[in-house]
Write a protein that holds these residues in place. Structure first.
Motif, PDB file in Angstrom:
ATOM      1  N   ALA A 157     -10.363  -5.914  -2.196  1.00  0.00           N
ATOM      2  CA  ALA A 157      -9.162  -6.804  -2.906  1.00  0.00           C
ATOM      3  C   ALA A 157      -8.128  -5.509  -3.112  1.00  0.00           C
ATOM      4  CB  ALA A 157      -9.784  -6.929  -4.321  1.00  0.00           C
ATOM      5  N   MET A 158      -8.422  -4.370  -3.348  1.00  0.00           N
ATOM      6  CA  MET A 158      -7.284  -3.399  -3.958  1.00  0.00           C
ATOM      7  C   MET A 158      -6.530  -3.149  -2.514  1.00  0.00           C
ATOM      8  SD  MET A 158      -6.833  -3.312  -6.788  1.00  0.00           S
ATOM      9  CE  MET A 158      -5.733  -2.128  -6.670  1.00  0.00           C
ATOM     10  N   ALA A 159      -7.488  -3.117  -1.282  1.00  0.00           N
ATOM     11  CA  ALA A 159      -6.657  -2.762   0.129  1.00  0.00           C
ATOM     12  C   ALA A 159      -5.877  -3.900   0.154  1.00  0.00           C
ATOM     13  CB  ALA A 159      -7.764  -2.684   1.025  1.00  0.00           C
ATOM     14  N   SER A 160      -6.255  -5.233   0.267  1.00  0.00           N
ATOM     15  CA  SER A 160      -5.319  -6.431   0.210  1.00  0.00           C
ATOM     16  C   SER A 160      -4.123  -6.382  -0.920  1.00  0.00           C
ATOM     17  CB  SER A 160      -6.257  -7.662  -0.060  1.00  0.00           C
ATOM     18  OG  SER A 160      -5.240  -8.761  -0.110  1.00  0.00           O
ATOM     19  N   ALA A 161      -4.264  -6.094  -1.996  1.00  0.00           N
ATOM     20  CA  ALA A 161      -3.305  -5.951  -2.967  1.00  0.00           C
ATOM     21  C   ALA A 161      -2.175  -4.737  -2.503  1.00  0.00           C
ATOM     22  CB  ALA A 161      -3.684  -5.669  -4.397  1.00  0.00           C
ATOM     23  N   MET A 162      -2.623  -3.731  -1.892  1.00  0.00           N
ATOM     24  CA  MET A 162      -1.803  -2.652  -1.380  1.00  0.00           C
ATOM     25  C   MET A 162      -0.905  -2.864  -0.336  1.00  0.00           C
ATOM     26  SD  MET A 162      -1.738   0.258  -2.877  1.00  0.00           S
ATOM     27  CE  MET A 162      -2.928   0.652  -3.941  1.00  0.00           C
ATOM     28  N   LYS A 163      -1.201  -4.001   0.456  1.00  0.00           N
ATOM     29  CA  LYS A 163      -0.498  -4.246   1.712  1.00  0.00           C
ATOM     30  C   LYS A 163       1.090  -4.338   1.460  1.00  0.00           C
ATOM     31  CE  LYS A 163      -4.093  -4.381   4.529  1.00  0.00           C
ATOM     32  NZ  LYS A 163      -4.247  -3.314   5.582  1.00  0.00           N
ATOM     33  N   GLY A 164       1.676  -3.639   2.352  1.00  0.00           N
ATOM     34  CA  GLY A 164       3.263  -3.670   2.288  1.00  0.00           C
ATOM     35  C   GLY A 164       3.769  -3.102   0.975  1.00  0.00           C
ATOM     36  N   VAL A 165       2.882  -2.206   0.349  1.00  0.00           N
ATOM     37  CA  VAL A 165       3.568  -1.646  -0.991  1.00  0.00           C
ATOM     38  C   VAL A 165       4.372  -0.410  -0.732  1.00  0.00           C
ATOM     39  CG1 VAL A 165       2.820  -0.581  -3.075  1.00  0.00           C
ATOM     40  CG2 VAL A 165       2.021  -2.874  -2.777  1.00  0.00           C
ATOM     41  N   ASP A 166       5.630  -0.122  -1.327  1.00  0.00           N
ATOM     42  CA  ASP A 166       6.172   1.139  -1.284  1.00  0.00           C
ATOM     43  C   ASP A 166       5.767   1.936  -2.427  1.00  0.00           C
ATOM     44  OD1 ASP A 166       7.988   0.344   0.860  1.00  0.00           O
ATOM     45  OD2 ASP A 166       8.546  -1.313  -0.459  1.00  0.00           O
ATOM     46  N   ALA A 167       5.567   1.746  -3.608  1.00  0.00           N
ATOM     47  CA  ALA A 167       4.835   2.507  -4.511  1.00  0.00           C
ATOM     48  C   ALA A 167       4.102   1.636  -5.640  1.00  0.00           C
ATOM     49  CB  ALA A 167       6.168   2.792  -5.351  1.00  0.00           C
ATOM     50  N   VAL A 168       3.224   2.449  -6.309  1.00  0.00           N
ATOM     51  CA  VAL A 168       2.380   1.941  -7.428  1.00  0.00           C
ATOM     52  C   VAL A 168       2.631   2.340  -8.522  1.00  0.00           C
ATOM     53  CG1 VAL A 168      -0.174   1.950  -7.859  1.00  0.00           C
ATOM     54  CG2 VAL A 168       0.558   1.747  -5.493  1.00  0.00           C
ATOM     55  N   ILE A 169       2.560   1.492  -9.806  1.00  0.00           N
ATOM     56  CA  ILE A 169       2.568   1.969 -11.083  1.00  0.00           C
ATOM     57  C   ILE A 169       1.033   1.532 -11.609  1.00  0.00           C
ATOM     58  CG2 ILE A 169       3.444   1.490 -13.339  1.00  0.00           C
ATOM     59  CD1 ILE A 169       6.129   1.006 -11.976  1.00  0.00           C
ATOM     60  N   HIS A 170       0.193   2.309 -11.890  1.00  0.00           N
ATOM     61  CA  HIS A 170      -1.188   1.907 -12.364  1.00  0.00           C
ATOM     62  C   HIS A 170      -1.316   2.089 -13.816  1.00  0.00           C
ATOM     63  CE1 HIS A 170      -5.434   1.684 -12.385  1.00  0.00           C
ATOM     64  NE2 HIS A 170      -5.520   3.094 -12.404  1.00  0.00           N
ATOM     65  N   LEU A 171      -1.323   0.795 -14.254  1.00  0.00           N
ATOM     66  CA  LEU A 171      -1.482   0.492 -15.660  1.00  0.00           C
ATOM     67  C   LEU A 171      -3.036   0.263 -16.017  1.00  0.00           C
ATOM     68  CD1 LEU A 171       1.780  -1.337 -16.451  1.00  0.00           C
ATOM     69  CD2 LEU A 171       1.436   1.170 -16.480  1.00  0.00           C
ATOM     70  N   GLY A 172      -3.618  -0.270 -14.991  1.00  0.00           N
ATOM     71  CA  GLY A 172      -4.643  -1.143 -15.245  1.00  0.00           C
ATOM     72  C   GLY A 172      -6.053  -0.141 -15.863  1.00  0.00           C
ATOM     73  N   GLY A 173      -7.205  -0.740 -16.022  1.00  0.00           N
ATOM     74  CA  GLY A 173      -8.346  -0.099 -16.579  1.00  0.00           C
ATOM     75  C   GLY A 173      -8.635  -0.427 -17.850  1.00  0.00           C
ATOM     76  N   GLN A 174      -9.702   0.283 -18.391  1.00  0.00           N
ATOM     77  CA  GLN A 174     -10.117   0.060 -19.963  1.00  0.00           C
ATOM     78  C   GLN A 174      -9.235   0.801 -20.821  1.00  0.00           C
ATOM     79  OE1 GLN A 174     -11.333  -1.531 -22.660  1.00  0.00           O
ATOM     80  NE2 GLN A 174     -12.801  -2.105 -21.189  1.00  0.00           N
TER      81      GLN A 174
END
Length: 264
Positions: free
Chosen positions: A53-70
């Motif tokens: 799922a994360m590999a799919s979400a990452m397709k074509g992405v230039d940058a990531v802001i990671h707010l997720g988690g517990q």
């Protein structure tokens, strides 16, 4: 430009979405909770620990802001899965996709047992980890994973030791630790342009601040807000802070107290 924002349904993600919108920019919002896309947004449902799922979400992405988690203290197994394994899966997906800039939303709880330096000095940007909770431990691991993925794979990573992000400070402690949504968005913009590996405090330029802004300013952060505008009614209701009490003397505040530190 396409930016993946994980944990976009959370409090910070909800505050920041409109502030991150730009002409020519697409925000790809990811969460396990329901989301509705607005203009310039895409929505994907992805569990951080699901590699496919994360590999799919990452397709074509230039940058990531990671707010997720517990986002709060939980039993160890929950913390490990969501925050440690989840961050690893995210970084591995970014590496495989060739993403060059990742911003990891860490926490001041990674350094919660640090106290105010003597003489009114600021607590340094790279203060050695002193976590106050299992949650704080997971954010230390996040910092370490970010460092590894920069040094080994060349990804530009900035970790933000976030303070208290709300529309306004809710108590007198927050007069020191507060970061406005606007300043948080400005810090994220700077972090997405930064090269190298950085750990920065996520805080506005508050008159009562005691966490350093040196490294954040070095990557281009220009804070505009100050919690002092919220101070008068809070001080009237709660009194002037006693800076010798753990609530105000320790970076982690009440989370450094044994009875409030979480589930053990």
């Amino acid at each position: 430009m396409r930016i993946l924002v994980t944990g976009a349904a959370g409090k910070v993600g909800t505050l920041l979405r409109p502030l991150l919108a730009r002409e020519g920019r697409i925000l790809r919002l990811s969460d396990v909770l329901p989301l509705q896309a607005g203009p310039g947004e895409e929505v994907v449902t992805a569990d951080l620990t699901d590699a496919d799922a994360m590999a799919s979400a990452m397709k074509g992405v230039d940058a990531v802001i990671h707010l997720g988690g517990q986002s709060r203290e939980h039993p160890w197994a929950d913390i490990v899965d969501a925050n440690m394994n989840g961050t690893y899966v995210l970084l591995e997906a970014a590496r495989q996709e060739g993403v060059r800039h990742v911003v990891l939303m860490g926490s001041h709880h990674a350094a919660g047992f640090h106290t105010r330096p003597a003489g009114g000095a600021d607590l340094p940007d790279y203060a050695f980890p002193r976590p106050d909770t299992l949650y704080g431990v997971s954010k230390v691991v996040m910092e370490a994973l970010g460092s590894l993925y920069h040094d080994r794979f060349g990804i530009n990573v900035t970790v933000i030791r976030l303070g208290t992000c709300n529309e306004g400070s809710g108590d007198t402690r927050g007069l020191a630790t507060w970061i406005s949504p606007g300043d948080c968005a400005r810090l994220l913009e700077a972090a997405m342009r930064a090269t190298g590996y950085h750990v920065v405090w996520g805080v506005s330029d508050n008159a009562r601040r005691w966490w350093s802004l040196q490294e954040a300013r070095a990557i281009g952060y220009e804070p505009r807000d100050d919690s002092e505008g919220h101070a008068a009614p809070l001080v009237a209701a709660q009194g002037e802070p006693d800076l010798t009490e753990p609530l105000h003397d320790r970076a982690g505040g009440l989370f450094t107290l044994r009875e409030l530190g979480g589930r053990w």
